[in-house]
Design an enzyme around this catalytic site. Structure first.
Site, short mmCIF file in Angstrom:
data_model
loop_
_atom_site.label_atom_id
_atom_site.label_comp_id
_atom_site.label_asym_id
_atom_site.label_seq_id
_atom_site.Cartn_x
_atom_site.Cartn_y
_atom_site.Cartn_z
N ASP A 17 43.56 36.10 33.67
CA ASP A 17 44.10 35.65 34.90
C ASP A 17 44.39 34.23 35.19
OD1 ASP A 17 44.93 36.26 37.33
OD2 ASP A 17 42.87 36.27 38.36
N ASN A 65 50.13 46.64 38.17
CA ASN A 65 51.22 45.46 37.98
C ASN A 65 52.84 46.07 38.09
OD1 ASN A 65 49.34 43.44 35.68
ND2 ASN A 65 49.15 43.29 37.45
#
Ligand code: V0D
Length: 246
Positions: A17, A65
């Protein structure tokens, strides 16, 4: 404190991340962060292999996503091929076996073909397992496993009374994947975010404030050292630890 004798974690999983924030802080497009993230993947794969990690699982693309802007998804979908252009020859040479988990059927045909080609060309390797989680969700993986179990049950190949954790685990995306020993999350967040839910049951979690494109070998080594410090306490009380101290 270093400890040369504690074993490296057998299975390391990473939530990579902080790519978008890394780019925004530099006045770059988010996609530049994703591209820089590929370099960090290359470094980390090399470090993991050299440090004796048996399995490395990377969260490349979550089932959530798909909600991102189309332009960002298009760039993300170019990254597996970009990665393999340089890294597949090295993986083959270094005996790395590439695997993938997730709903690969949702990927563009071209991306899926590139991933399947890498999986196939490294299928005979028996060194480090490098697993990419793509269009992956931990709950979806568990639901898929339950569906396979029900099918086997209905086909008379499995007695529901015989079901146990071991049998259940063998129906997950990769039957042979061991439990995660060390879960690393970069990017200063401290969440599991639907990654490998079943396999992280007993994982040590190390969160790093470093944005993924800045993740260096020393950050990886420090996460492993933290894991080894915790591992050495396993099962002992504080009093036992103090009594055993030199
Ligand atoms: C962007 C940070 C390698 C996370 C790393 C499709 C987000 C760089 C791959 C890759 C991505 C995936 C499969 C494979 C080989 C390489 C990758 C995506 C994003 C999304 F077989 N990095 N990488 N895939 N990023």
């Amino acid at each position: 404190m270093s400890c040369d004798t504690s074993p490296a974690p057998r299975h390391v999983a990473i939530v990579m991340d902080g790519n978008g924030r890394w780019a925004e802080r530099r006045g770059l497009a988010r996609t530049q962060g994703h591209r820089a993230g590929v370099e960090a993947v290359r470094r980390t794969v090399r470090a993991a292999r050299e440090l004796g990690v048996g399995w490395l699982t990377l969260y490349a693309f979550s089932s959530e996503n798909w909600k991102r802007p189309k332009r960002e998804i298009d760039v993300l979908m170019s990254l597996p091929e970009e990665f393999f252009d340089r890294e597949l020859p090295e993986a083959i040479e270094k005996n790395v076996r590439i695997l993938a988990i997730g709903r690969l059927s949702r990927l563009p045909a071209r991306v899926r073909a590139a991933v399947e080609d890498a999986v196939q060309r490294t299928a005979h390797n028996d060194g480090m397992r490098l697993v990419f989680a793509l269009s992956y969700g931990g709950r979806a993986e568990i639901v898929d496993a339950a569906r396979r179990l029900l099918q086997n049950c209905n086909a008379g190949q499995l007695d529901s009374a015989a079901l146990d954790e071991k049998i259940f685990a063998a129906h997950l995306d990769l039957a042979e994947m061991p439990d995660v020993d060390l879960l690393i999350r970069t990017g200063a967040e401290q969440r599991v975010s639907n990654f490998l839910l079943w396999q992280i049951a007993y994982a040590e979690i190390v969160c790093s404030g470093v944005m993924w494109p800045d993740f260096q070998r020393r950050h990886f080594e420090s996460a492993i050292a933290e894991y080894q410090r915790r591992e050495r306490r396993f099962g002992l009380t504080g009093a036992q630890l103090r009594a055993a101290a030199p």
